[in-house]
Write an enzyme that holds these catalytic residues in place. Structure first.
Site, PDB file in Angstrom:
ATOM      1  N   ARG A  35       0.826  -1.218   0.000  1.00  0.00           N
ATOM      2  CA  ARG A  35       0.000   0.000   0.000  1.00  0.00           C
ATOM      3  C   ARG A  35       0.857   1.265   0.000  1.00  0.00           C
ATOM      4  NH1 ARG A  35      -4.879  -2.138   3.907  1.00  0.00           N
ATOM      5  NH2 ARG A  35      -6.226  -2.732   2.168  1.00  0.00           N
ATOM      6  N   LYS A 198     -19.009 -18.066   1.148  1.00  0.00           N
ATOM      7  CA  LYS A 198     -20.462 -17.989   1.339  1.00  0.00           C
ATOM      8  C   LYS A 198     -21.179 -17.268   0.218  1.00  0.00           C
ATOM      9  CE  LYS A 198     -20.522 -18.079   6.336  1.00  0.00           C
ATOM     10  NZ  LYS A 198     -20.762 -17.295   7.549  1.00  0.00           N
ATOM     11  N   GLY A 354     -10.148  -8.892  -1.558  1.00  0.00           N
ATOM     12  CA  GLY A 354      -9.702  -9.746  -0.458  1.00  0.00           C
ATOM     13  C   GLY A 354      -8.912 -10.981  -0.845  1.00  0.00           C
ATOM     14  N   GLY A 377     -12.846  -4.519   1.019  1.00  0.00           N
ATOM     15  CA  GLY A 377     -14.254  -4.219   1.274  1.00  0.00           C
ATOM     16  C   GLY A 377     -14.789  -3.127   0.363  1.00  0.00           C
TER      17      GLY A 377
HETATM   18  P1  AMP Z   1     -14.651 -15.107   1.205  1.00  0.00           P
HETATM   19  O1  AMP Z   1     -14.045 -14.335   2.340  1.00  0.00           O
HETATM   20  O2  AMP Z   1     -16.118 -15.328   1.318  1.00  0.00           O
HETATM   21  O3  AMP Z   1     -14.242 -14.578  -0.157  1.00  0.00           O
HETATM   22  O4  AMP Z   1     -14.041 -16.559   1.299  1.00  0.00           O
HETATM   23  C1  AMP Z   1     -12.680 -16.841   1.244  1.00  0.00           C
HETATM   24  C2  AMP Z   1     -12.429 -18.117   1.986  1.00  0.00           C
HETATM   25  O5  AMP Z   1     -13.206 -19.150   1.412  1.00  0.00           O
HETATM   26  C3  AMP Z   1     -11.003 -18.577   1.943  1.00  0.00           C
HETATM   27  O6  AMP Z   1     -10.442 -18.481   3.234  1.00  0.00           O
HETATM   28  C4  AMP Z   1     -11.093 -20.035   1.506  1.00  0.00           C
HETATM   29  O7  AMP Z   1     -10.312 -20.904   2.276  1.00  0.00           O
HETATM   30  C5  AMP Z   1     -12.557 -20.345   1.735  1.00  0.00           C
HETATM   31  N1  AMP Z   1     -13.030 -21.447   0.891  1.00  0.00           N
HETATM   32  C6  AMP Z   1     -12.908 -21.562  -0.432  1.00  0.00           C
HETATM   33  N2  AMP Z   1     -13.391 -22.752  -0.840  1.00  0.00           N
HETATM   34  C7  AMP Z   1     -13.840 -23.391   0.256  1.00  0.00           C
HETATM   35  C8  AMP Z   1     -14.428 -24.662   0.490  1.00  0.00           C
HETATM   36  N3  AMP Z   1     -14.667 -25.502  -0.520  1.00  0.00           N
HETATM   37  N4  AMP Z   1     -14.748 -24.995   1.748  1.00  0.00           N
HETATM   38  C9  AMP Z   1     -14.497 -24.155   2.765  1.00  0.00           C
HETATM   39  N5  AMP Z   1     -13.939 -22.932   2.615  1.00  0.00           N
HETATM   40  C10 AMP Z   1     -13.614 -22.554   1.371  1.00  0.00           C
END
Ligand code: AMP
Length: 398
Positions: A35, A198, A354, A377
């Site tokens: 940054r 999610k 992220g 974010g």
């Molecule tokens: P997000 O913050 O929602 O973008 O999610 C990122 C996180 O999703 C990372 O830390 C990954 O380890 C996790 N992730 C990706 N694929 C999977 C999976 N199949 N099962 C559990 N966690 C996952």
């Protein structure tokens, strides 16, 4: 878009909000200077023009009071090294010491003020705190995309004290330009790869992308909610049962809008959420009850890579597996490599928001993408179509 090049800054006190919220090592030194490096073109331009540059930033999450571990002093040292020029640091952001430091500043010199979040007025967006900050400058530049989604005193409220004398720095201008390039998707086909854990945190983005892209790859943890919604057996995989209807709605919307949705067909399943777990490749619709899908399987990777190869514009947000563990990083890495190769052959690729940025850096692919966003974010909110207060304030008072 009004940028620093549209301001006359020579001999002026230019107040610049930067995002120096960098990770620190245990000993307080800067662990990752990305940054800081990103702001150098803005700072060099202003210094070359003979401006007096006064920098504002936050660092970490202090509780609206000074905390030594969140002091920007180590950042001042790191910045001086990167810039190749001595810089002044003041242990206040407002107050008599800060006033004196600003007054002593000469043309072509730079002063970093202490963490704005040491003051309760910052996060509250307090007008009197913003006014006290504004007193340090003749014009205001916002170059902190990472905090553009916060209506804080130094990111947003301060702008109103500089009518006709506000502008974007180069970081902000590049972020806005590059995301708009993806959102306008003038070069087709346009592809969005949305992964991560999610679906619930990506609903708004998915909906908005439907009007802007031709293909969406849904990968990572969020894909299991879509598979379950179609009657698949996902075992212990991460799955949001309260969002099965959301997944169905997204699939319906894609049909209605003529967007091709690509979901994984197979997975690397594991008998534990651990790097040493036993693994097997199975259909994503038939994951054994005690197993969980932690990465895209070989057939899915191959299919995703084909879609990447056909795209002209690409947005990547969210990993395709648990890339933090080597055993489950393959899908994210292979698709990342394909994006890097396609970029070299003319694809416009933007990685933002992220974890996909961390993944691309971990695999050493960052330099081979067209653009990597610095704002996590903030980038997500921009993609969702929200008005970012830090951007709007500059537009309103430019
Ligand atoms: P997000 O913050 O929602 O973008 O999610 C990122 C996180 O999703 C990372 O830390 C990954 O380890 C996790 N992730 C990706 N694929 C999977 C999976 N199949 N099962 C559990 N966690 C996952």
């Amino acid at each position: 878009m009004k940028t620093i090049e549209n301001l006359s800054v020579s001999g002026q006190r230019v107040l610049v909000r930067v995002d120096f919220n960098v990770p620190l090592n245990e000993d307080g030194s800067v662990a990752n200077d990305k940054r800081i490096l990103a702001t150098l073109p803005t700072l060099r331009y202003l210094l070359d023009q003979g401006a007096k540059v006064i920098l504002l930033s936050h660092l970490g999450r202090p509780k609206a009071a000074p905390e030594a571990k969140y002091s920007l002093r180590p950042v001042a040292e790191a910045l001086a090294l990167r810039l190749g020029q001595a810089i002044c640091f003041c242990e206040e952001a407002i107050g008599p010491k800060a006033d004196a430091a600003v007054q002593e500043l000469q043309n072509g010199e730079l002063l970093l003020l202490e963490n704005v979040r040491f003051y309760p007025g910052e996060e509250r967006g307090d007008e009197s705190f913003a006014q006290a900050l504004a007193a340090h400058g003749d014009c205001y530049v916002n170059d902190a995309f990472g905090t553009a989604h916060r209506a804080h005193a130094s990111t947003t409220v301060v702008a109103k004290f500089f009518p006709g004398a506000c502008a974007f720095g180069y970081v902000m201008a590049a972020e806005i330009e590059n995301v708009n390039r993806v959102l306008q998707s003038s070069e087709r086909p346009a592809l969005a790869i949305v992964g991560g854990s999610k679906v619930s945190s990506k609903i708004d983005i998915l909906q908005r992308l439907m009007d802007r892209v031709d293909h969406i790859i849904i990968g990572g943890g969020m894909s299991f909610t879509f598979i379950k919604a179609q009657g698949g057996e996902v075992g212990q995989s991460i799955c949001e049962l309260d969002h099965l209807q959301t997944a169905k709605d997204i699939m319906d919307l894609a049909k209605e809008k003529g967007v091709t949705l690509h979901l994984p067909s197979d997975v690397i399943a594991a008998d534990d959420f651990a790097p040493t777990a036993n693994t097997q490749i199975c259909s994503i619709f038939e994951i054994p009850s005690d197993w969980q899908g932690l990465d895209a399987g070989p057939a899915s990777r191959k299919a995703f890579i084909e879609v990447v190869k056909s795209a002209k514009t690409l947005l990547w947000n969210g990993p395709l597996g648990v890339f933090e563990m080597d055993a489950f990083a393959g899908g994210t890495r292979e698709v990342g490599e394909a994006i890097a190769e396609a970029t070299e052959a003319g694809l416009f690729s933007l990685v933002g928001g992220g974890d996909s940025v961390s993944a691309v850096e971990q695999f050493g692919l960052a330099d081979r993408m067209s653009y990597i966003s610095t704002g996590g974010g903030a980038m997500l909110e921009y993609l969702e179509g929200k008005t970012l207060p830090g951007i709007q304030a500059i537009i309103d008072f430019a």
